[in-house]
Every structure is written in C-alpha cells, then in structure tokens.
Design a protein around this motif. Structure first.
Motif, PDB file in Angstrom:
ATOM      1  N   PRO A 354       0.822  -1.221   0.000  1.00 20.28           N
ATOM      2  CA  PRO A 354       0.000   0.000   0.000  1.00 20.28           C
ATOM      3  C   PRO A 354       0.857   1.272   0.000  1.00 20.28           C
ATOM      4  CG  PRO A 354      -0.839  -1.583   1.611  1.00 20.28           C
ATOM      5  CD  PRO A 354       0.432  -2.154   1.082  1.00 20.28           C
ATOM      6  N   GLU A 355       1.978   1.273   0.755  1.00 20.68           N
ATOM      7  CA  GLU A 355       2.815   2.477   0.784  1.00 20.68           C
ATOM      8  C   GLU A 355       3.385   2.775  -0.600  1.00 20.68           C
ATOM      9  OE1 GLU A 355       4.492  -0.427   2.971  1.00 20.68           O
ATOM     10  OE2 GLU A 355       2.334  -0.239   3.290  1.00 20.68           O
ATOM     11  N   THR A 356       3.796   1.697  -1.298  1.00 23.32           N
ATOM     12  CA  THR A 356       4.323   1.896  -2.649  1.00 23.32           C
ATOM     13  C   THR A 356       3.232   2.469  -3.553  1.00 23.32           C
ATOM     14  OG1 THR A 356       5.676  -0.058  -2.264  1.00 23.32           O
ATOM     15  CG2 THR A 356       5.590   0.782  -4.515  1.00 23.32           C
ATOM     16  N   LEU A 363       2.997  10.105  -8.018  1.00 22.03           N
ATOM     17  CA  LEU A 363       3.899  10.280  -9.166  1.00 22.03           C
ATOM     18  C   LEU A 363       3.176  10.148 -10.503  1.00 22.03           C
ATOM     19  CD1 LEU A 363       6.852   8.097  -7.810  1.00 22.03           C
ATOM     20  CD2 LEU A 363       6.898  10.588  -8.143  1.00 22.03           C
ATOM     21  N   LEU A 364       2.037   9.448 -10.510  1.00 20.37           N
ATOM     22  CA  LEU A 364       1.384   9.099 -11.768  1.00 20.37           C
ATOM     23  C   LEU A 364      -0.026   9.653 -11.813  1.00 20.37           C
ATOM     24  CD1 LEU A 364       2.513   5.368 -12.002  1.00 20.37           C
ATOM     25  CD2 LEU A 364       3.243   7.225 -13.502  1.00 20.37           C
ATOM     26  N   GLN A 370      -1.692   0.677 -10.997  1.00 19.56           N
ATOM     27  CA  GLN A 370      -0.475   0.906 -10.211  1.00 19.56           C
ATOM     28  C   GLN A 370      -0.157  -0.211  -9.233  1.00 19.56           C
ATOM     29  OE1 GLN A 370      -1.227   4.747  -8.491  1.00 19.56           O
ATOM     30  NE2 GLN A 370      -1.335   5.752 -10.496  1.00 19.56           N
ATOM     31  N   ALA A 371      -0.891  -1.324  -9.300  1.00 21.42           N
ATOM     32  CA  ALA A 371      -0.731  -2.365  -8.277  1.00 21.42           C
ATOM     33  C   ALA A 371       0.430  -3.308  -8.582  1.00 21.42           C
ATOM     34  CB  ALA A 371      -2.033  -3.152  -8.149  1.00 21.42           C
ATOM     35  N   ASN A 372       0.854  -3.394  -9.776  1.00 22.10           N
ATOM     36  CA  ASN A 372       1.852  -4.283 -10.364  1.00 22.10           C
ATOM     37  C   ASN A 372       1.144  -5.203 -11.336  1.00 22.10           C
ATOM     38  OD1 ASN A 372       4.237  -5.497 -11.061  1.00 22.10           O
ATOM     39  ND2 ASN A 372       4.447  -6.709  -9.186  1.00 22.10           N
ATOM     40  N   PRO A 373       1.361  -5.002 -12.637  1.00 17.75           N
ATOM     41  CA  PRO A 373       2.289  -4.026 -13.207  1.00 17.75           C
ATOM     42  C   PRO A 373       1.880  -2.581 -12.931  1.00 17.75           C
ATOM     43  CG  PRO A 373       0.872  -4.930 -14.899  1.00 17.75           C
ATOM     44  CD  PRO A 373       0.637  -5.748 -13.663  1.00 17.75           C
ATOM     45  N   VAL A 374       2.870  -1.699 -13.123  1.00 12.15           N
ATOM     46  CA  VAL A 374       2.622  -0.269 -13.040  1.00 12.15           C
ATOM     47  C   VAL A 374       2.598   0.256 -14.471  1.00 12.15           C
ATOM     48  CG1 VAL A 374       3.461   1.921 -12.160  1.00 12.15           C
ATOM     49  CG2 VAL A 374       3.786  -0.166 -10.813  1.00 12.15           C
ATOM     50  N   ASP A 375       1.412   0.688 -14.876  1.00 13.48           N
ATOM     51  CA  ASP A 375       1.194   1.119 -16.253  1.00 13.48           C
ATOM     52  C   ASP A 375       1.297   2.645 -16.265  1.00 13.48           C
ATOM     53  OD1 ASP A 375       0.242   1.637 -18.784  1.00 13.48           O
ATOM     54  OD2 ASP A 375      -1.801   0.965 -18.385  1.00 13.48           O
ATOM     55  N   ALA A 388      12.242   3.782  -9.055  1.00  9.12           N
ATOM     56  CA  ALA A 388      12.854   3.703  -7.723  1.00  9.12           C
ATOM     57  C   ALA A 388      11.816   3.309  -6.672  1.00  9.12           C
ATOM     58  CB  ALA A 388      13.491   5.044  -7.359  1.00  9.12           C
ATOM     59  N   ALA A 389      10.613   3.867  -6.782  1.00  3.54           N
ATOM     60  CA  ALA A 389       9.564   3.538  -5.810  1.00  3.54           C
ATOM     61  C   ALA A 389       9.211   2.062  -5.887  1.00  3.54           C
ATOM     62  CB  ALA A 389       8.321   4.398  -6.079  1.00  3.54           C
ATOM     63  N   VAL A 390       9.119   1.551  -7.095  1.00  6.80           N
ATOM     64  CA  VAL A 390       8.788   0.129  -7.261  1.00  6.80           C
ATOM     65  C   VAL A 390       9.942  -0.737  -6.752  1.00  6.80           C
ATOM     66  CG1 VAL A 390       8.296  -1.663  -8.963  1.00  6.80           C
ATOM     67  CG2 VAL A 390       7.203   0.582  -9.169  1.00  6.80           C
ATOM     68  N   ALA A 391      11.173  -0.336  -7.075  1.00  5.89           N
ATOM     69  CA  ALA A 391      12.339  -1.110  -6.628  1.00  5.89           C
ATOM     70  C   ALA A 391      12.420  -1.157  -5.109  1.00  5.89           C
ATOM     71  CB  ALA A 391      13.623  -0.516  -7.210  1.00  5.89           C
TER      72      ALA A 391
END
Lengths: 714, 714
Positions: A354-356, A363-364, A370-375, A388-391
């Motif tokens: 949730p924080e990510t 940012l978007l 945005q849950a993964n994948p991030v489109d 960086a946020a996803v990493a």
C-alpha cells in the motif's frame, strides 16, 4: 594436479580426464597460448589449412605455419617452427587427414606444444578405420599430456585475445565481451556467437566441443570458473559422458558466475543425433533436472539461451528463495503479454505494498494501473522516481522496465540513474532498429541489462529469478546435512511384493497391515485380524505386473469373496498370496529411485495414473541430497495442485514425501546391485503416506536366479 | 451495405456494427482518406494535437488543422476547414478532451467527415463521467454513420499511403510491405510494427483497436480481405465482444490470405486486463481453439507472430492434410535443435524416399546424414541440386534450408534459383549482423522467405505447415454436410441422472442397462434382470455431485451388498435410486457441450480423471460443425496416445466419438434454454463408447423450479 571440486551431491565424483590430468587448468595452453602452429598449413584460401592460417594470422599471437612439402613462409616440421619461434608454440591446429593426426600430435608434443585442435571428421563417428585413428590420437594425447579439442568441430575463439581458431567466415567480426559459450556443436557455438554479436554482446570464449574425446564441456566449465573475462556461461548439451563430473563443474561455476543451459533432445532425434556425436542423446528430462539442481538456469531454446546469458552477464540477484518481480510499463498491451509470460514462467508478480501504491499515486496520473504491473503511459521526467519507488517495495527483487523508445526519455539511462537499492532492474525496449541499437549500446556502458522486445524481457526476468532461486537452493543444500542416516544392506536379488514392503517398513515407510498366506484358512485368519475390506494379491517375486496377470483382487469384504479370490489366484498358479488391508481414499503418487546410466542414483516423484507417463510430469533429483531439496520436488510438478487439497483431497506434507524419497535414494546408494526401487502407488491420505505396492529390481533380475527369501540384513 | 460472410459453423452470425453499418467496407474513409483534419490541433510538439498534426503532415494527403482558439495555419471550425480544402476531409483525428468528442464528431460529420480516430482515454474504462462520454460518443457515431477508431489507442499507420495517424515516435521509419497488424492494443501494434521493421519487413496497415467501441478487429479483418497490399495478417487478441462475427471474419480472411493470431491471457491477468480494456479477458483456450477452427495459425508469443506472419506473407503451401517437412542444414548442431523443435511443434519430418537418398548420395560426401535432415556440411556449388532433390521427394512439401552465412554460397539465391517443383522452401540464416541483413534484404527481392536463427526457422516451417493443414481442414469442412440431423426438443428444466441417460439414448449415445427404483424389491428385480455387478446411485435431479454426497455405490455384486447400498442411500434421504449395470474396463473420457458466453455453442473433449482439469488438456470446437472436424478433436489432445491402445487398452474410434460430440452439440443448439450437457465419464471400451454418468444443466437451474419429470419431446 587434479582439482577437487566441492559437491554435496556427488562426494565421490572426480572431474579428471582419462589420463588423470586436470580439467580446466590444462586449458591455458589451448585458450591463452603464447604462440600457435598450423600443421598442414596452406596458402590456398579454399583449404582448411589455408583458412585456419588466415584466421589465426589475423590475431596478435605469433603463428607458425608447417607443411611437410614446404612452401613460401612454411616450415617443414613443427620442430623447425618451434626452433624458429620467439615464443613457445603452445597451441597446434592440425589441418591434416585423420590418419596422420596421432603422429603429428606426438611430433608437436616433442616440440613443446601443450594443446591441439583437430577440426576434421573421419574418426570414430565415421566408423571403419576412423575408430582406430581416434584410438591412436587419444593415446597420443594421453601419452604426451597434450590437451586435445575435437575432432569434428569448427574450433574456438577468444576475441579478447584476438585469437580465432575457427574456419567459419565472419568470425573476425566477433568482439570481446562477458559471455562464454560452451557448445556441444561447433556450428551452434558459432550460431550463438553471431546471435550475441547481432545484439551487440561480446564473447569471452566460444568453444565447440565436437567429438570431445579429450577436452569436454566439463573441462571448459572448470577453466571458466577462474576466467576473469567471463561473467556468464551459455552451455549447450547434446550428450553427457560423465554426468557427475559435469554436474560438479556446473556447481563450481554457478557458485561464482551464472550458467545458462540448453539441452537438445526433447523429442526422438536419436538417429540423427547419433550420426552427429557418435552417441545416443542422454535423457533430456533427467539432464535438465540435474543441471538445475547443480545450479544452471535451464532454458528451452537458443533465443532464451542468448537472452538469459546476456542478462545474467550484466546483473545477478542475490540468492533469494522466491524473488518477486515487478513491471513498470509504458504500454499496457505489451505489459499484459509480459505479465502473462511471467506467470507462465512461474515468476511471482506480487501486488505492490500500500505504501508503494500511495507513492505511485503521487507520481502518476490517477487513471493508470499501479498495483503491479505499473502502467505509466508514456514516460515523463519523473519516470526514474517511479522505477525507484517500485524497486524499494519490500516484495520486489527485480524490476522489469518496458517501453517503446522515446526521443526525450532514455529508459536505460533512467534506470541507471535511479536508486534501485538492493533490487535489480532490466530494461525491455521496442522501437526502430537504429533506436533500440543505440539504446542497447548505451546500456552496455551503463551496466544496465537491456533486451529488445516483450518476450525477451519476460525471458530475462525469468532467468534472473531462476538464478537467484537456484543459488538460494544451493545455499540451503550446502548448509544442511546430506550424510546418509540409514544403511540397509540387502543381500537378496529378487523380492516379492511382501518382501519389498517388509523392506519399506524397515526404511520407515508406512505400508498396509498384511500377511503372506498360502491357504484359505490363513487368509481368513488374516482377514479377521486386519478387518474388512482387504486386497488379495499374487505374491511372487518373479511377476512384476500382477494386475495384468489377473493377480489382484481389491475390495474383498467378506468370507465368500475372499474364498473366490483365493480360488482365482490358485487357478493362475499362485501358491502364496498377500492379504492386505485396503487403504483409505486419497491421491496416488509414484515415487522411485533408479540408477541413471549417465548421472548415477536419482529419485523420481510423479502423480499416479497416466500423468507421469503420458504428460511426462515427473520431478527428478540426484541423490544423496538434502531433505530440503527433496521437499521441494512436489512443487516442481505441473500437477502440484493435486497435492494441495484438490477437490477435498488430502494436503500432502512435502516433508513426509521427502523422507520417503530420501529413504529410497539411500537404499539405492547403499546397495550397488540394486538398479531400481519403485512405490506405485504411494497413497497420500488424510493420515499420511502409505505404500500400496512396491517393486525392487536388482541388476541380476534378468537372470531369475539367487532368489533369497526375506533377503536383507540391517 | 451489410456484407454476408459464408460460415458453415455460424450460419446465423452477422458481422455488422451496432448501427447496422457494414464492417470492412466503411473503413476506406479511415485507412484510405482523401484528406484529413486534426481537431484540437496544436503547434506545440509536446501536445497530442501537435504530435498528430506533425505525424499526419509528414504524409502525402492534405491535412487541415482545427483549433477553436485559432492560431497560425489553424481553422476555427471543421466546417471552415472543409470549405477551404481541395479534397474531401474523410478522416478526423480528435485531439480533444473526452467530454468534447461527441459534439466534435457531429460537427465533423456535418462537414463531410466519414471516419474518426480518438486516441485519448477518459471514457468508460475510467469510470465515472467517462461512461457517459463514451455513450454519447458512440451515439454520435451511430447517428452520423461516422466510423470511429478508439478511444484509447495510439492510432494506426498505412506506410504505403504515407499515412501515419499515430503519436508514437519513430513511426515515420515504418515502411510499406505485405504484413498487416490488427492489434487489440495500440502499444502492441507499434511494438509489432517495429519488430517487423527490425527484420526489414514492411507493413501494409497497422491498427491498434483500443477500446473498440465502434471499429473492431472484426471490421478491420473484413476490410483486409480485399486489401491488395496485404499478404498476411498478424492478429492480436485481448478480448472478444462478438465471437461469431470475429470467427466469420477470420474464415473469410484466411481463405484468401494467411491470418496468424496471438491471444493474451493464458494465466490470470484479469485485473490488469480489465483496467486496460474495460472487459474481462476471454477464455484463452476456447478463443485459441476456435480461431484455429476458423483458419488462423495460432502462435504462443509475439516473436512467433512476427516470424509466422513474415514467412506466410512470402509463401504459402497448398492446402495439405499433413504436410511433410525436410531440413537441409549446413551445420548439424543447429540442425538437431530445428528437428527437435519441429517434432515439438507436431510437424512431420519424414524419412526421405530411397530414390531421394540415392540422388543425395551422388551429390554429397558419404559421411553426412542424408535421411532427413540432410546434413550437407558447408554448402558447395551443388547446394541448389541438394535442395531441389529434397524438394522433389514425394513426401516433402516444405524444405527448411539452414546455414551460417558464407562468402561464396548465398543461400537465399541458391534457393531462389533451385527447381522446387510444388514444394516451398524457407531459409534460416545465422551469421554476423551485416551479413544476415544483406541476405535478408536480397531475399525480399527474390521472394524467398528468410528468417534469422534456428528457432525462427522452426517457427516459420511450423507456421507454413499449420496454415496448410488448417486450409485442408476447412476445405473438407466446406465440402461436408453440416446440417443438424436430429432435433430433440427438451421441455424440462432439470433432469436426474436416469432422465439424462434416457435423453442420451434418444440421441443414439449408448448408456448402461438400468432402472430407476424406489424399493429394495424393485432393486433386486433389476439386479436379477441386468446381472452382477451393478452400480447403485442416488437419483435426484437437484444433486449434481452425487459421489461427494456418498450417493454412489459401485461393484455391488450380491443381494446383501445391494441391500446395504439401498439402506445407505435411504440414510442420506434418497427416495429413488438408479440400479445400473457396471461397465466393462476401458479408458474414461469427458465429453460435453456448453454455451460459451462469447462464442456460443462449443463441444469439449478431454481425458477423464485429473487430466482435463489439472493439465488443461481439452480439445474444443465450435458447433454445429462437420463430422470430419469433430473426428479430428481426439488428435488434438496431448494425451492422445491414451486413445490408441495404451497399455493394452481399447483403440477409440474417432468417428464414434465425433458422433457423440455431434449429438451433444445438436442438443445444445436445438435447446436454447440448455446451458450445458456433460458426459463424465464416457467409458471407451473394446466394444465402443458408454456414457456412465450424464448431467444436463438448464439456464434456470439456479432457481430449482419447474422440475418436469421425464421432460422431453421428440
């Protein structure tokens, strides 16, 4: 000089060559010679001796040319050439007929040569006189200690040393880089090298093993362990002569650099394969399973081999039991293909924390997934922050970044400059040829793995994840205790079902209550004792397939049925029979241990019925190994959901299954005359595992002799 | 203007759009406009209206720019632009917010525009107001007859007309050629186009359907049937709204040019897919099976899509039931991979005829393998003769020619100049980037399909073979009689097992001897009549899973057991039960028919037990169809060997199986309220097929009402 390689699974294995010489160490003369000599050199570009001379002369090391008939710039003997050379001629390339090679090799050795390449065919694979030519050549190599690559290969190349001992046109275009190729076939060595070249990826060493009568893939792997120019190894396997030695070399190599393996022969290509290599293709499934166990990332085709090796040469995840992958994609359609492919490859794509997601929300724009994948849509200036946020997400170990090439945003640079923390990122580009090429070239300098296309990106992520998993597996294996705990020595050679089950009892594997009976009275007494219903079966050590002979009666539930069953068995000549409690309902598995002709003892796990055979759905491990590794075999089955409470069935305990496999493996290891043991079915029920039938086969079974009743000693 | 498409399987289908307008025909204005107008044009390169204006202005057709605020070179209204234009402005590209699109479309229509592209998102997929924006936009399109591509797509391009209505950078580099792309996703349309461009393959038309609220993939396929610039179609599917219409379009297109299809969604990607397209992904397996039935070559990934479409654009085999493939390879190692791959793809690689081998014996040195594959070693001047000899083999329809690039022998030219007779050849090259590129470019002029790498060659041959097989299948289907022969109208809504089996009897499907009983006396009488052993089962139309409720007793072989079984069924509340003869041993299959929400009635065939579910091994066909097509379903199962005398089991007659499937399909087609019928298991035994259990489900089943005993009318 023999190098000892640590290998938990194969403590007794040795990777030495027939003459006891070291594997990898002796290859310095072959792959890093100070000087070379072409024997049978020619000034004609159409002859092998001319092509080889030209190919070698294009490099940096001094190359002497020898032709017994002399000629411009030619020495008449290797001795003459060595005497005239300012550097030792470590490597000889023999471009002469098969029958002349043995003698030439001896002459070379006497002149100080320490390694030789023989490209020509006409040896054992050709039959006839060729067999003798090969025997003499190998004897010469053994006697002189000269390491011999070939025969029947198009050679090798070391672009970083500007050394190209190959007769294939275009080889001069191959450039230095981090990927080593160890191919069974000279042709495939070149095909792979050019495929890497087309992706701007350089090569540290490319070798085609050919007939491999002295230098094998195992030797080259050992050499590459310490080769600082090599950061990943692409391995192509057609046949394996010494399985344990190969696995030991893969273990040693994959500990320090990634090994990616392609095994040919899923389908029946035996006759053509034999014509090529002079040997039958090894078992495809077993070879793949054991290469994985040894630490190699096993791929399905040569495109995946190139992509995986290129990617792993640029980056490697830390050893991780089950790495999580995330995708940041600029286009949703290719993103769907990538996520679908990752699922298919067994890669976990976790929902982001949730924080990510909160961070990505800032940012978007709000409409993207945005849950993964991030489109993301087309990347903007803040794309690096998204990556960086996803990493940084706690569940993410590897980030795939996909996008069409953009004039403003350079994805490889964005990724290179983003703070990835402990995660690894790999970039997938699509776009016009010139733009993806320049993106890829820039990425080489940036140290970011970049591939072209959605499928290649899927493959790259799967390879990174698999490599990390295998290393985590090996770490656990290394830290665990792999020493056999039971040593049950069998003295018999043939065992009835009852005897086989008695042996299982001693191994701690549960079997149904039962008694061997020879009269109806005994049968009735047993029936009284163990209760209804029972199975009544033929008990004869010489009959392997009881059901097919009408020797099995199931669900016998009263005295009348028991009498009928005993009578029927009498009718087919049974003097003894087994009266046994029927098992509770559950899922039927097949477990076994056998002695693989190439790799030695292995255990197998499959689902009962037709699945193991028809769908070839079996998990295989080399033994002895650890409880931990065996307990992960069920997870490798395509039908693994069957073991997890499928349709209200039992949840099978992987630990219990591992104990059964461990015991079978140890039985095989402890009894060299035992060739196979199989429990089929092993019934998994709510209360645990129960062996419903068991067969032990000794090497002497074909002879039907030395039947030793109850033959076992603790 | 509605175009009628002949389709045996879907006689009632119509491919029309919601407003009844034609599919393909109306797209001339979209893909071949005489002039275009950008609404919301901008002079800023960072805005969509600016990018689109620039992209279109780079082409040949006149482009008018409209911005309500005016500006340099801008008209204030579409009417103004139309009045000022020398050509009709057939196409409008709307670069304005979602809420303004409907009104703008009406304005465009009034000014003579006949087609529009809407790239932006913010419609139904975004929820909220977007739903209303989309409704209004679609209403405007319907009312005006303007064909609408989008929203939510990056556009389309027709390089041959120099028309690029796309905001993606690099699109100007796409060149004209024979492959059309019809992609669900705008991003994938571009990714595929660039992948083709990187292989020097040009594009006739590339379209990303996006939300597809008006123009669908079906429409574009219909348009492409008559598009002379298109020689092969690459189709990418995410969701299907109107299944029968899509299949009809594939049938029509694949009759005249090859269609290659990639379906995304093998794994669970539902949530992301929904976010992308606003709809759940359609059933992956059913979609693939029915696309194949309609004539599309279905591939597994986008690399294969590009390779197959490129190859089929250059060459197509004649319709052939089971084409034979041969390989002529200069290198054995890659040759092994290719042959292994062809086996894996189900391509027949027949041994060459003795006469062919004799001929090859005269052309090649004695040591090479010549049976198929033909391992030539490095090609010499006579290589064309080798290829011609193999092509002339009576068992060979397609010849794969593989080799590393050579300075002397140009494989594409050798193949182009060889006499191939009725066979087709495809060349696979490996080598340095510049050499394979020049080989590939030369091949385009020569008309020879050339691919790069062993895997691509395998894929190319598999695609040629599959296309030829599917066309042969369709020819047989077209010439056969597909008219329903039985019309069994069911009046009931719920059926017990006994009633279901009575219905099967009337369909001509064999069932075991049985009787529905309600007392022990009736049961005993039935037992006497049909003999031992029998099965005793709960007979209740409201219980679907009898076994799980303890409602099935098998192998009942005497009066005492019968009594016990009847008592046990009484204990679980059964007032009626079925006493039925036990079936002979054999192989258990699952057959059924169901109403697919997208495609309508389909039949399914699988192997019983866990295989169908766990291994997803099922063959699917759209019905009604021909006996011939249904009789080939068993051959599509991975476990097909089970039906062919496996382990001494029965050899299942495909014709008999086809009759059962045909009958089930007709039952579904004839009874619109029936949603599903399943026979599980269908026992295949030495004497034929026997339905051991049957379930019929009507749409109303959830309501548990209107139970009509024995409810069926002939």
């Amino acid at each position: 000089m023999t190098e000892t390689v640590a290998l938990d699974e194969h403590p007794a294995s040795s990777a030495g060559t027939p003459d006891g010489q070291a594997g990898g160490r002796g290859l310095q003369a072959l792959f890093a010679p100070r000087g070379a000599v072409v024997v049978g050199a020619s000034s004609e570009a159409t002859k092998l001796g001319g092509v080889m001379a030209a190919s070698l002369a294009g490099g940096k090391i001094p190359v002497a040319l020898v032709n017994s008939r002399g000629g411009s710039g030619m020495h008449r003997t290797v001795r003459d050439a060595a005497d005239a050379s300012l550097v030792p001629l470590d490597l000889a390339v023999l471009c002469i007929p098969a029958q002349a090679c043995a003698e030439a090799l001896e002459e070379c050795a006497a002149a100080g040569v320490r390694a030789a390449l023989v490209c020509a065919g006409g040896f054992a694979e050709a039959g006839g006189d060729g067999v003798e030519h090969e025997r003499r050549l190998l004897a010469a190599a053994s006697a002189t200690g000269v390491r011999l690559l070939g025969p029947n290969t198009s050679g090798f190349f070391v672009p970083g040393r500007d050394l190209r001992a190959s007769f294939v046109p275009g080889v001069a275009q191959l450039e230095a880089g981090p990927v080593a190729i160890v191919a069974a076939s000279g042709g495939l060595n070149h095909a792979l090298a050019f495929a890497l070249q087309r992706q701007d990826m350089g090569i540290s060493l490319g070798v085609g093993i050919g007939a491999g009568i002295d230098v094998t893939a195992t030797d080259v792997l050992e050499y590459l362990v310490d080769d600082e120019d090599t950061r990943a190894i692409a391995l192509h396997i057609e046949t394996v002569a010494n399985g344990p030695a190969l696995l030991a070399a893969v273990v040693a190599a994959s500990d320090v650099k990634p090994v990616v393996a392609l095994v040919v022969g899923q389908h029946d290509i035996g006759e053509f394969a034999q014509s090529h290599t002079g040997a039958l293709a090894t078992s495809w499934r077993t070879t793949r399973a054991l290469l994985r166990q040894a630490g190699a990332v096993v791929v399905d085709d040569e495109d995946a081999l190139v992509t995986a090796a290129s990617t792993l040469a640029a980056a490697r995840l830390a050893p991780t039991t089950d790495p999580g992958a995330a995708l940041v994609t600029a286009q949703a359609g290719p993103g769907l293909l990538i996520v679908d492919g990752l699922h298919g490859a067994g890669v976990r794509v976790p929902e982001l924390a949730p924080e990510t997601q909160d961070q990505l929300g800032q940012l978007l724009p709000p409409l993207t997934f945005q849950a993964n994948p991030v489109d993301t849509g087309r990347p903007g200036p803040g794309h690096g922050d998204v990556v960086a946020a996803v990493a940084a997400d706690p569940g993410v170990d590897v980030v795939a970044v996909y996008g069409l090439t953009e004039p403003v945003v350079d994805l490889p640079r964005v990724v290179a400059e983003a703070d990835l923390g402990a995660s690894v990122a790999v970039v997938g580009l699509d776009g016009p040829a010139d733009e993806v090429a320049s993106g890829r070239l820039a990425a080489l300098d940036l140290g970011v793995p970049v591939v072209v296309g959605a499928r290649a990106l899927t493959c790259a992520v799967a390879a990174l994840v698999e490599d990390a998993r295998l290393r985590a597996d090996r770490r656990r294996t290394e830290s665990a205790d792999g020493v056999p705990t039971r040593m049950l020595k069998l003295s018999g050679r043939q065992w009835s079902e009852g005897q086989a089950k008695d042996i299982l009892d001693r191994l701690g594997i549960a079997t149904p209550a039962r008694a061997v009976c020879s009269t109806l009275e005994e049968a009735l007494a047993t029936f009284e004792r163990i209760g209804s219903p029972v199975a009544v079966k033929l008990s004869d050590a010489t009959v392997l397939h009881k059901s097919e002979h009408g020797g099995v009666h199931l669900g016998v539930s009263d005295a009348r049925e028991l009498e009928a069953a005993v009578e029927a068995l009498g009718d087919i000549g049974a003097s003894e029979f087994l009266v046994e409690a029927m098992a509770p309902a559950g899922v039927d598995l097949v477990v076994g241990a056998r002695r693989d002709p190439v790799f030695g003892p292995v255990v197998l796990l499959g689902v009962g019925g037709i699945a193991t055979e028809v769908y070839a759905d079996a998990a295989i491990a080399s033994v002895p190994t650890t409880h931990d590794r065996l307990s992960r075999l069920p997870g490798q089955l395509a039908a693994r959901e069957l073991l997890d409470g499928f349709r209200g069935g039992p949840v099978v305990d992987p630990g219990g299954l591992a104990e059964v496999l461990h015991a079978l493996g140890e039985l095989l290891v402890s009894n060299p005359h035992l060739s196979e043991v199989e429990i089929n079915p092993l019934r998994a029920h709510a209360g645990g595992l129960l062996a419903l039938d068991a067969v032990l086969v000794s090497e002497a079974i074909g002879q039907q002799e030395n039947v030793d009743e109850g033959g076992e000693t603790p």
